[in-house]
Scaffold this motif. Sequence first.
Motif, PDB file in Angstrom:
ATOM      1  N   LEU A1264       3.501   4.744  -1.853  1.00  0.00           N
ATOM      2  CA  LEU A1264       2.896   4.168  -0.645  1.00  0.00           C
ATOM      3  C   LEU A1264       2.163   2.867  -0.898  1.00  0.00           C
ATOM      4  O   LEU A1264       1.623   2.277   0.041  1.00  0.00           O
ATOM      5  CB  LEU A1264       1.927   5.185  -0.022  1.00  0.00           C
ATOM      6  CG  LEU A1264       2.579   6.371   0.688  1.00  0.00           C
ATOM      7  CD1 LEU A1264       1.518   7.340   1.183  1.00  0.00           C
ATOM      8  CD2 LEU A1264       3.425   5.890   1.853  1.00  0.00           C
ATOM      9  N   GLY A1265       2.142   2.378  -2.122  1.00  0.00           N
ATOM     10  CA  GLY A1265       1.525   1.090  -2.366  1.00  0.00           C
ATOM     11  C   GLY A1265       2.295  -0.060  -1.752  1.00  0.00           C
ATOM     12  O   GLY A1265       1.733  -1.108  -1.466  1.00  0.00           O
ATOM     13  N   SER A1266       3.582   0.129  -1.542  1.00  0.00           N
ATOM     14  CA  SER A1266       4.400  -0.919  -0.940  1.00  0.00           C
ATOM     15  C   SER A1266       4.198  -0.941   0.568  1.00  0.00           C
ATOM     16  O   SER A1266       4.237   0.096   1.225  1.00  0.00           O
ATOM     17  CB  SER A1266       5.880  -0.665  -1.250  1.00  0.00           C
ATOM     18  OG  SER A1266       6.701  -1.527  -0.490  1.00  0.00           O
ATOM     19  N   PRO A1267       3.996  -2.107   1.141  1.00  0.00           N
ATOM     20  CA  PRO A1267       3.803  -2.171   2.601  1.00  0.00           C
ATOM     21  C   PRO A1267       5.004  -1.648   3.383  1.00  0.00           C
ATOM     22  O   PRO A1267       4.837  -1.059   4.451  1.00  0.00           O
ATOM     23  CB  PRO A1267       3.572  -3.664   2.862  1.00  0.00           C
ATOM     24  CG  PRO A1267       3.137  -4.233   1.570  1.00  0.00           C
ATOM     25  CD  PRO A1267       3.819  -3.431   0.510  1.00  0.00           C
ATOM     26  N   TRP A1268       6.222  -1.834   2.847  1.00  0.00           N
ATOM     27  CA  TRP A1268       7.390  -1.381   3.597  1.00  0.00           C
ATOM     28  C   TRP A1268       7.541   0.129   3.545  1.00  0.00           C
ATOM     29  O   TRP A1268       7.991   0.733   4.508  1.00  0.00           O
ATOM     30  CB  TRP A1268       8.637  -2.079   3.042  1.00  0.00           C
ATOM     31  CG  TRP A1268       8.689  -3.503   3.477  1.00  0.00           C
ATOM     32  CD1 TRP A1268       9.225  -3.984   4.618  1.00  0.00           C
ATOM     33  CD2 TRP A1268       8.137  -4.619   2.794  1.00  0.00           C
ATOM     34  NE1 TRP A1268       9.058  -5.347   4.714  1.00  0.00           N
ATOM     35  CE2 TRP A1268       8.395  -5.773   3.593  1.00  0.00           C
ATOM     36  CE3 TRP A1268       7.464  -4.789   1.589  1.00  0.00           C
ATOM     37  CZ2 TRP A1268       7.995  -7.048   3.228  1.00  0.00           C
ATOM     38  CZ3 TRP A1268       7.077  -6.053   1.228  1.00  0.00           C
ATOM     39  CH2 TRP A1268       7.325  -7.173   2.040  1.00  0.00           C
ATOM     40  N   VAL A1269       7.103   0.756   2.459  1.00  0.00           N
ATOM     41  CA  VAL A1269       7.072   2.226   2.409  1.00  0.00           C
ATOM     42  C   VAL A1269       6.011   2.750   3.369  1.00  0.00           C
ATOM     43  O   VAL A1269       6.219   3.750   4.074  1.00  0.00           O
ATOM     44  CB  VAL A1269       6.826   2.703   0.962  1.00  0.00           C
ATOM     45  CG1 VAL A1269       6.734   4.228   0.916  1.00  0.00           C
ATOM     46  CG2 VAL A1269       7.922   2.206   0.038  1.00  0.00           C
TER      47      VAL A1269
END
Length: 1764
Positions: A1264-1269
């Motif tokens: 969840l660190g990725s903005p797209w996730v």
Amino acid sequence: MGGKNKQRTKGNVRPSSSGRAAELLARESGVVPGFIGFGSTVTSELGYVPAVHGVEEIDSLVDADFRLVLRKMSKRDTVTKLKAIQEFGTMCQERDAEEVKGVLPYWPRIYCKISVDHDRRVREATQQAFEQLVLKVRRSLAPFLKGLMGHWLMAQCDTYVPAASAACLAFTAAFPPNKQTEALSFCRDEILNVLQDTLLKETADTLSDPKSVPEEERETKFIRMLTSSLLGVKKLLHLLPDSDRNLLEDRLTQLISSAKFWKYSKHKTPQVRGALSEVVSALCQYTPGLVHKEAARASAAVLLSIDDTDPVVLPPLWEAVLHVVTTIPDCWTHVNARKGFLPKLWALLRAGGGGMAKALHPNLMPLVSRLPAEVTQPALDFYTTFFTSLIQGLSAERALTSPTESAAIVTAVVECMRFSVMQHTEEGEEQRKIQQMLISQQLLPLLESAVGNPSLQNGPLFLLVTEMLISWEKRAGLHGGDGSQEGADIYQTLLGDFWEGIGLLLIGFVDTEEADPKALEGVATLLQVMRYPDKVTGRKQGHKKKSVKICLSEPGDADRNGAERGGRDEPPEGEPQQKRLVGSLESERLEAVVCQLAQLCLVYVNEKQSERHLVFLSLLLRSFHTPRVFAMLMECEEGEEQSLPAVDLKNMAMRFLLERVVAWLSEEGRSQSDHLVDMIFSSLHCCSPQETPRILNHITMMNLPWEILLHVIQKANEGPETLKSCRDWLKGSVLGERLFGLAEELCNTGRGHATLSSNENTHSWTLISLVLSQQHNNEPLIGEVYLEKILEKLHATLSETKAQADQGGMEPLICFICDVASTFYSSVTDCLLLASAEELLLTAFQITAQDHSNTHLSVSVLSKLRAVCVAGVQALMQHSGDQLQESGFLCSAAVWVKRQLLTASLDVKSLQVLVSAVESVVEILTTARNQDNPLLPNFLSLLTPSPQEWISVRQALPPQWMKGPLLSGRLRMTCDYPSMDVWKSTLSSQVPAHLCACTLLGRVIQMAAVSPTDQQRADLSLYSDLKYTVSELLYAVQWCVEMDLSLPTVSQHHSLLTDRGSSGCRTLVPVTDLLQTLYSRSVAEGGLWSLCLETYLQMDAVATSSIGNVRKLYGDPASWFPVSRAKLSTLQVLCPIMTREERRSVSSHATAGIINWQENDDVCGCLGVLLCCLKENSPVQVEVLQAVLAAMMEWRNSREDWFLFSSDLSKASADQLILTVEMMRFLSWLVSSSSSALGGCQWDFLLCCMLAWLETACENVSGLGSPWVQLFVCENASLIVELSRFFAAPPATAADTLPAELTAEWTDFFIEGIYSLLLHLPVKITDAFTEPDDPLFPLAVLRSVGVALTYIPVPQLLKNSLPANLIADQKTNLPAPLQTLLNTLCPLLLFKARPLQITVYLLLEKVMGQLPECDGEGESSKTEEDAEEPSLSPPESLMAVLSACEDLCESVLAGVQVGEFAVVQPLSVEYSCFLGYLLSWKLLLSFFKASPSQLRVQYSLYLKRSHSLHKLLIHLFKMMPENPAYPGQGADTKDTKTFFTESLSLAVDKTAGVEWELPHLACGVYYSAVQDLPAMVRLWWNSQEKRVSTAVERFSTRHVSPVLSAQEISSVHASTQTFDSMTVKARSAAREVIATYSVDDIFIELVIQLPQNHPLGSITVESGRRVGVAVQQWRNWMLQLSTYLTHQNGSIMEGLALWKNNVDKRFEGVEDCMICFSVIHGSNYSLPKKACRTCKKKFHSACLYKWFTSSNKSTCPLCRETFF
């Protein structure tokens, strides 16, 4: 009239009863009294109606308003009278002339009364009103003049000047100047009657009524009228022509022959004595014959009163003295001069005129000239006494302190002395004695005292003596005459005596080693005045002598005296005095005296090294630089051979300079050198122009102290002649090289950390500043070559300080350089034409533009550097013209600033310093610009980065900005930052280069755009990069907004961009130009440019006027295809303003691309375009939607990888995730907006995809660190929310189309599957991301999941599948799943993430009502004997959170007093702590409210013992605002909303108003506490100290009690609870509740009154009606109800129910407990069950327990037997 002080009706013009009685008397008797009031000229009580027949006829001619005003004028009250007069004047000005003329018959009597009123305001207002009357009636006033003129003339002589001026103005308004004499002649007899009556007949008691006017007021009025009458006589004599004066001789004789008239000379009041003197002067001037008749009285009255020194009396008295002695030749026969006159005169002179010398002494010479011989004999004694007394007056106190008094006495002495000498120029011993006496005994002693007295030195004495000597020389024939005129020998003798005496006198001052410096200065001043008297004459022209109207001598003498005082020209400075001018003294004797003094000085200097004599010699040479003086000085020297420059050694002045003055300059230890420098220039006056530079070069090369050279240059600049003679020396190389060496020495000394504060270095810097700043005829003082070399040295030194300033020793050096540079730039014209000057200015600018913490310079030094920059730029503007020079200061500064912006790492402070420095330059440029001057635009262009530089700094901006728009759905985009390290990085304190450039340019453009004069927008069309710069500024502001302004760093950056109106730069660019720029960049780059375009379009001015311009930009809708990410971002922004047809066309193209997905490379883009159009309500047919959905279902089969089921999302690309997200958004839109397009298969597809995506999300928590996730999970949660809303309330249109089994499947299968996964997600996220401040923390996911969790049904919570979380030794009656839920979620209340805290609160709020049931079941098995004081803890997991928060809150609020408001930064650590604390208490209060009465008692007892509630209340009164007004109310709101009247909505996704959430929540918790736990709050309040209890009561009474009382009353009204045998009613207005209880024949009525401070105050129970109840029983029941309402934690209805049960039990036969005298226990609601074996009485268990513990006995309370 109904009372003395009763207000009379306004406008009532009916006469009073006394007036009507007088009218009746006149009618009946036929006789009218001849007068009204006192029988004198001026009466005190006069009616306005004249005493004549036919009063009614005459009175009817007067307007009613005028009658009322005239009546008011006769009132005794001053204020009433004053207002009436002012009103009369206004009416005269406004009314018609005919109406005003009706007043004229009554005006004279009124005017004669009020014009002499005691109050000066009334007199002034009377004359002003009279002027208005005169202006209105004009000639109609003539018939009434004789009755007015006497008092009118007196009014013009009123002692109150404003009243007299007003009377004169009225007189001038009535009569032109040429008619005034005629008017007075016409009324002369009447005027003299009034004046004569006042002077000879009237007294204080006849002018005013003794019965009504105080004595002091009467006397004051009488004296004033006497004075006015006397002055009126003078004015009348002055204005009347001679013929009329002759006609009045008899009347005037009658006046002045009266003894009373002459007694006024001895009157006690000075005004009267002074006025009489003025009358005597007028009589002597205009009627000398009458004065001769009264010569004895006139002479005695005037000449014997000369000792009267009153300031009011003395000037007119002495004028009268001169008139008397002139008009009455035999006046001395009537006065004994030796006994009566002269002794008073001597005393007066010795006293210095009693402080009135300025008025007295100009009259002395005219007086002496008129004294006959019999008065002045013997002449020697007379003149000796006269001058001795006169000179002695200089010692009077007033003369010593006042220069004007002293000057008047001195002037009189010299004038009288000149006159006396002129009168005694004959041969004879007596005459010679008088002459010697005047010289030796009077003049020389006077000069001797003046030489040592600074006040006399600065006075006119020396000049007057010099003028007298010049006059004597002219009479002696020394000024070109033949010397044959009469008395020439006498004057020569006088001059010889004077010069002999003055020489000895002055030598006596000089010939002493301890000579007084002040006396020596006085001697030099005397000689200087004698040398150049015209210099003093020009300086003292302001001292004018008082003119006296007396003829002193024959006309020939007067002409001769005038010739003697003729003007004289002063000699030109610097020119030797070789020719004697007409208006100066003969120089032979004067130079002889000077030579003697100079020779004497030289002896003392050589032998005694006397510095004071050297100074005196300098002063002498300043005025007497003649060859004779220098020759005498050199005769005294034996001169040694010295190496002298090639000069004429025959020139004694040069020899004196080189042999003596230079030697004195070279002496070591000399502290003062000014006088020696003066000697140099005194000597140079006798030097030729060729010799002067050689001499000065020789002095320059002698290595004398710099202070001397400074004084020499300053002296050379004193005058144009001196400067001209010294020009070659100043421009020469000798002085230039010497000064450059000095500059080098100073700079090297400063770098060596030497002390620069000594006098020598201070003089050195002053010298450098002088030669740099002094300029003549636009040329520098020294050679230009040396000027530039000095500037280069200063610049080099200042440049070194940028690297060495941190050493701390350079500040003094920098200060000196700054002072020199500021003076140079501000003084020298075209100073910046020198390259070194511009380099120096650039260096100073660079230092001021750098962070001060790096340079370590003090504030004072920086302010000096800024002053240098300001002065330099101002000088630059004066000669730079319109163009920037490439090597000039502005060009170099702009290039340096741009380099700093783009390459240097600047923090906020450094940027602010740089911006401030540039602003100071721009401010000067704006003040000096004109309409077409391109200087400022060119400077801005140099500051602006190039397009490639803009691109570079934009790309360097941190990409974290895209997280917000991406997750909120405002932006559809991907980026080239796949690495997680990018998202982990935090913002540094350094300001990005793009923001630095935008901040500076925004501030500068805003300053340049506003004209400093008219504050209007200026034309910046010459600045070609304006629209691009403004677009970059909008880009930077948008970056800050998207970066989350709550971050302190971002907030600082944003404030830098928007402060001081720089954000208003967008209004400087035409809307179409800026739109074109933003649109083109948005289509090309997308991203933040699209958001900038959106923000710009949302502005009111743009949105309403430029929609058509925007549509022209994109043209054909087909131009959006093929879709790129930048085009999609732009389309998302522009879609709301597209027309319906345009959106339909775009959506058609997008639908075709989706359906033909096999042939389309960008299905994701087409799906995004379709969604943009759908969200703007674009019309799309259901078949089209079904086709799109069918395509997606086809993808499920053939392109399952597009759906990312069970995939590792961290490895998926951003494009893959965006495609899945777009599919989720499309399905969400279908559920919310077009569910009718969904059939059974489509619903199965949708629900299965949703659940599969949720499983995928739960499996990818670590990614969840990725903005797209995060976007993937958020959109999945949004889909769940839409489904939950849909199935909770299906739309009516979808009810028929829904498959039959769909709702059941949702309830039975999908809800459990969704929430079993969803409930685990917050726990997993907080386990994976433990630090909320981590940039990777998925706060948006928690927000979206939280919103979805709020729809979870309560059964799902009670039967949750969370992992078991049970704590050992935890006392609980809850089922394991419920206890697990509490143990898992309660700790999350403290997690620093507001969405998670609110989510946990909302979940626990759903189950709080279920918890007390479990405690009730557990407690039912316990018996009453198990616990004497039962207490029960609320859920321990919740109490653990409270205890953890209490300590944190207490530490944070330790410094805040109760009643103060602690402001907490939103979303900070403290905010999360307080939020968790308040939410926990809100849950606890909900739990308490849901508990039954029996358990509530035990819970409250637990809270009481743990003091938790007490701590809460203390904290609440530090968190609630003093004024809990609800934000957002208008000023005109009728009912003010507060945090207590409005409920708080705790929404998970709430973003607006978060700053008020904590205060609102605190108010809500306090309201719940006083509502549900009133008894405990009341107990806490009573236990507090006075300050705290007062603050709590004041706040609660004002804000809480009204709301709570109204709710209590309304709850009684709305209560559905019914009681057998009892009815309850409420009265809202009276805050009362009435309970009526009736059983059989018994009737009871109780009135419950709520206090103003409810619930803090006790509820009062009052007695109503009662029937069939004993008094004692009645009292017991009232006490019981009062006790229940006071001590039970519940509402009024609950207290009444408890009381009714108690009464019912009593009637059922249950006996009272004999301890509490109640059947039902007030706390645990139990019945008496413990019985005594002896007396059989029963008691409550709790009562017995308390009885035993408090009495320390185990006996029965009733029978005292042991209780078993």
